[in-house]
Motif scaffolding. Structure first.
Motif, PDB file in Angstrom:
ATOM      1  N   GLY A   1      72.209  33.111  54.970  1.00 50.75           N
ATOM      2  CA  GLY A   1      73.648  33.214  54.882  1.00 50.75           C
ATOM      3  C   GLY A   1      74.300  31.891  55.224  1.00 50.75           C
ATOM      4  N   ALA A   2      75.585  31.779  54.904  1.00 50.23           N
ATOM      5  CA  ALA A   2      76.345  30.574  55.223  1.00 50.23           C
ATOM      6  C   ALA A   2      77.817  30.907  55.210  1.00 50.23           C
ATOM      7  CB  ALA A   2      76.039  29.462  54.226  1.00 50.23           C
ATOM      8  N   PHE A   3      78.601  30.085  55.914  1.00 48.92           N
ATOM      9  CA  PHE A   3      80.048  30.325  55.944  1.00 48.92           C
ATOM     10  C   PHE A   3      80.784  29.049  56.284  1.00 48.92           C
ATOM     11  CE2 PHE A   3      78.022  31.534  59.882  1.00 48.92           C
ATOM     12  CZ  PHE A   3      78.804  31.025  60.899  1.00 48.92           C
ATOM     13  N   ILE A   4      82.039  28.973  55.790  1.00 51.57           N
ATOM     14  CA  ILE A   4      82.945  27.864  56.073  1.00 51.57           C
ATOM     15  C   ILE A   4      84.192  28.455  56.705  1.00 51.57           C
ATOM     16  CG2 ILE A   4      84.335  26.009  55.095  1.00 51.57           C
ATOM     17  CD1 ILE A   4      82.338  25.813  52.818  1.00 51.57           C
ATOM     18  N   ILE A   5      84.523  28.010  57.935  1.00 49.92           N
ATOM     19  CA  ILE A   5      85.656  28.550  58.685  1.00 49.92           C
ATOM     20  C   ILE A   5      86.539  27.401  59.140  1.00 49.92           C
ATOM     21  CG2 ILE A   5      86.299  29.677  60.869  1.00 49.92           C
ATOM     22  CD1 ILE A   5      83.958  31.561  60.477  1.00 49.92           C
ATOM     23  N   ASP A   6      87.860  27.553  58.943  1.00 50.95           N
ATOM     24  CA  ASP A   6      88.815  26.535  59.350  1.00 50.95           C
ATOM     25  C   ASP A   6      88.711  26.307  60.854  1.00 50.95           C
ATOM     26  OD1 ASP A   6      91.401  25.298  60.199  1.00 50.95           O
ATOM     27  OD2 ASP A   6      91.885  25.513  58.073  1.00 50.95           O
ATOM     28  N   ALA A   7      88.484  25.040  61.234  1.00 48.30           N
ATOM     29  CA  ALA A   7      88.279  24.723  62.646  1.00 48.30           C
ATOM     30  C   ALA A   7      89.576  24.657  63.435  1.00 48.30           C
ATOM     31  CB  ALA A   7      87.539  23.388  62.777  1.00 48.30           C
TER      32      ALA A   7
ATOM     33  N   THR B   1      92.388  27.032  62.423  1.00 47.28           N
ATOM     34  CA  THR B   1      93.024  28.356  62.348  1.00 47.28           C
ATOM     35  C   THR B   1      92.053  29.518  62.418  1.00 47.28           C
ATOM     36  OG1 THR B   1      92.891  28.557  59.935  1.00 47.28           O
ATOM     37  CG2 THR B   1      94.773  27.331  60.840  1.00 47.28           C
ATOM     38  N   GLY B   2      90.778  29.301  62.134  1.00 50.25           N
ATOM     39  CA  GLY B   2      89.808  30.385  62.113  1.00 50.25           C
ATOM     40  C   GLY B   2      89.747  31.127  60.796  1.00 50.25           C
ATOM     41  N   GLU B   3      90.490  30.669  59.787  1.00 53.99           N
ATOM     42  CA  GLU B   3      90.465  31.339  58.490  1.00 53.99           C
ATOM     43  C   GLU B   3      89.118  31.132  57.805  1.00 53.99           C
ATOM     44  OE1 GLU B   3      93.031  31.543  54.302  1.00 53.99           O
ATOM     45  OE2 GLU B   3      93.527  30.058  55.847  1.00 53.99           O
ATOM     46  N   ILE B   4      88.614  32.183  57.172  1.00 52.01           N
ATOM     47  CA  ILE B   4      87.353  32.102  56.428  1.00 52.01           C
ATOM     48  C   ILE B   4      87.653  31.603  55.015  1.00 52.01           C
ATOM     49  CG2 ILE B   4      85.386  33.374  55.506  1.00 52.01           C
ATOM     50  CD1 ILE B   4      85.779  35.401  57.780  1.00 52.01           C
ATOM     51  N   TYR B   5      87.071  30.460  54.641  1.00 52.37           N
ATOM     52  CA  TYR B   5      87.252  29.921  53.297  1.00 52.37           C
ATOM     53  C   TYR B   5      86.108  30.319  52.375  1.00 52.37           C
ATOM     54  CZ  TYR B   5      90.876  26.894  55.248  1.00 52.37           C
ATOM     55  OH  TYR B   5      92.004  26.412  55.859  1.00 52.37           O
ATOM     56  N   TRP B   6      84.918  30.440  52.924  1.00 55.54           N
ATOM     57  CA  TRP B   6      83.754  30.808  52.123  1.00 55.54           C
ATOM     58  C   TRP B   6      82.739  31.471  53.035  1.00 55.54           C
ATOM     59  CZ3 TRP B   6      78.472  29.600  51.619  1.00 55.54           C
ATOM     60  CH2 TRP B   6      77.888  29.932  50.394  1.00 55.54           C
ATOM     61  N   LEU B   7      82.158  32.558  52.551  1.00 51.10           N
ATOM     62  CA  LEU B   7      81.152  33.280  53.341  1.00 51.10           C
ATOM     63  C   LEU B   7      80.222  33.997  52.389  1.00 51.10           C
ATOM     64  CD1 LEU B   7      81.736  35.479  56.500  1.00 51.10           C
ATOM     65  CD2 LEU B   7      80.399  36.358  54.585  1.00 51.10           C
ATOM     66  N   LYS B   8      78.926  33.924  52.677  1.00 45.92           N
ATOM     67  CA  LYS B   8      77.938  34.654  51.907  1.00 45.92           C
ATOM     68  C   LYS B   8      76.851  35.151  52.839  1.00 45.92           C
ATOM     69  CE  LYS B   8      75.870  36.316  48.299  1.00 45.92           C
ATOM     70  NZ  LYS B   8      76.446  37.479  47.595  1.00 45.92           N
ATOM     71  N   TYR B   9      76.725  36.470  52.897  1.00 45.35           N
ATOM     72  CA  TYR B   9      75.608  37.065  53.633  1.00 45.35           C
ATOM     73  C   TYR B   9      75.318  38.431  53.027  1.00 45.35           C
ATOM     74  CZ  TYR B   9      72.396  38.662  57.130  1.00 45.35           C
ATOM     75  OH  TYR B   9      71.250  39.110  57.740  1.00 45.35           O
ATOM     76  N   GLY B  10      74.091  38.626  52.536  1.00 46.39           N
ATOM     77  CA  GLY B  10      73.727  39.891  51.927  1.00 46.39           C
ATOM     78  C   GLY B  10      74.687  40.274  50.814  1.00 46.39           C
ATOM     79  N   GLU B  11      75.320  41.443  50.947  1.00 48.39           N
ATOM     80  CA  GLU B  11      76.249  41.928  49.930  1.00 48.39           C
ATOM     81  C   GLU B  11      77.682  41.482  50.193  1.00 48.39           C
ATOM     82  OE1 GLU B  11      75.827  46.131  49.773  1.00 48.39           O
ATOM     83  OE2 GLU B  11      73.698  46.078  49.267  1.00 48.39           O
ATOM     84  N   ILE B  12      77.916  40.748  51.271  1.00 48.47           N
ATOM     85  CA  ILE B  12      79.260  40.309  51.623  1.00 48.47           C
ATOM     86  C   ILE B  12      79.498  38.908  51.073  1.00 48.47           C
ATOM     87  CG2 ILE B  12      80.859  39.816  53.502  1.00 48.47           C
ATOM     88  CD1 ILE B  12      79.319  41.819  55.207  1.00 48.47           C
TER      89      ILE B  12
END
Length: 367
Positions: A341-347, A349-360
């Motif tokens: 999995g991987a994810f990109i989160i605004d450092a 504000t905490g907003e999720i810009y990109w996330l991939k894990y399993g079916e999410i």
């Protein structure tokens, strides 16, 4: 338990990366993929509860239009001829008669029918060399800097290496300097450098060199120059210059390089997002940097941000990959990357810009 993880196609970030992600043979001392940071217990931290005013935020006063003016058809034709001259400077044995340039605008549609934005460029397809090559190539030239920004064959066939990795690496660096001219990123002591020996890990006979721009000590995720040198042909195989105009890049990098959201909080935001579907105790998540970097903190300079008509500041982000128990067990058996999995989160504000894990899956651009 049925395996649910999925290997991550990082190339969509290169639309975020060549992000081809660089792993083996890198010169930096990155972590062992099986010796990474364990997951922390999930608590009440969420993107919603960590929203804050972005530190040092100022709205950009520049846009790509300031650096790429409109041109008449006659001007475009003249620039295409200049681009041919530049191609022959960098690649003297190209057959000029095969150089048929096509102007590509800021807004375009790719071969898959997806609408995209980016810097305008001049595209030369199906070009040939007058000697030494029996393959066709593609070259792209920036019409304002008049520099080659992309070079690649349509297909590759390789034999055993005829020169060493060290020789290939030095020649790749020299080619970058030649292609970029007098002001090369290869001479920038602050550039983040990644070297890769693909041949040593059983891959193609390539020496790969990449230089990433940095601002206030933080690397940009995409602004880089890369060259692959073919050790079997003793020549450059591919070249990419993804650096934006310096004035545009600096004008969009207006936020503080100091994060408001900690690394641990970013991990908790990710865990909160997937915990509704997956049991975190069973997953046994471990975290690591993306394999092109030895840092989690990056400027996320996606084209959809940099080349937006009304741009937001380039965000400071936490870019994190993870592995779980199942993927690490598969790594032990097969040697396949344990990333699941991987994810990109605004450092800020905490907003999720990109996330991939399993079916999410979450994909959000700022433009």
């Amino acid at each position: 338990m049925k395996k649910h993880y999925q290997k991550i196609p990082f190339c969509i970030l290169a639309a975020c990366m060549f992000f081809v992600i660089l792993t083996s043979g890198c010169t930096y001392n990155g972590p062992n993929p099986l010796e990474n940071t364990p997951a922390t217990p999930t608590n009440s931290v969420t993107a919603e509860t960590t929203q804050s005013v972005q530190s040092g935020s100022t709205q950009p006063t520049v846009s790509w239009k300031d650096f790429y003016p409109d041109h008449t058809e006659q001007e475009k034709s003249q620039l295409i001829e200049k681009a041919k001259d530049e191609i022959l400077r960098v690649f003297p044995t190209v057959d000029r008669s095969t150089l048929n340039g096509e102007w590509v605008e800021h807004a375009r549609t790719n071969g898959a029918g997806t609408e995209m934005i980016g810097s305008p460029y001049i595209d030369f397809e199906n070009l040939e060399f007058s000697s030494g090559e029996n393959r066709e190539f593609v070259i792209e030239v920036d019409p304002e800097s008049m520099k080659v920004i992309y070079y690649s064959p349509y297909k590759g066939t390789y034999s055993s290496a005829k020169i060493t990795y060290g020789e290939g690496k030095e020649k790749a660096v020299e080619f970058i300097k030649k292609a970029q001219g007098g002001d090369s990123i290869a001479d920038d002591p602050d550039a983040y450098t990644v070297m890769k020996n693909e041949y040593a890990s059983g891959g193609r006979p390539m020496a790969s060199v990449s230089y990433y721009k940095k601002f206030n000590g933080v690397p940009y995720e995409s602004n880089r120059v890369s060259a692959e040198y073919d050790l079997s042909r003793d020549k450059v195989e591919r070249y990419f210059d993804y650096t934006a105009n310096p004035g545009l890049l600096s004008g969009l990098t207006t936020l503080s390089p100091e994060p408001d959201i900690t690394l641990e909080e970013a991990k908790q935001i990710f865990e909160n997002k997937i915990s509704g579907k997956y049991d975190l105790d069973e997953l046994e998540l471990e975290y690591s940097e993306t394999s092109s970097f030895d840092t989690y903190l990056l400027w996320w300079d996606d084209d959809n941000i940099v080349y937006a008509d009304d741009p937001n500041p380039i965000p400071l982000v936490w870019f994190i990959t993870c592995s779980d128990k199942d993927s690490r067990e598969e790594y032990e058996e097969t040697g396949v990357s344990p990333e699941s999995g991987a994810f990109i989160i605004d450092a800020h504000t905490g907003e999720i810009y990109w996330l991939k894990y399993g079916e999410i899956s979450i994909k959000k651009y700022l433009s």
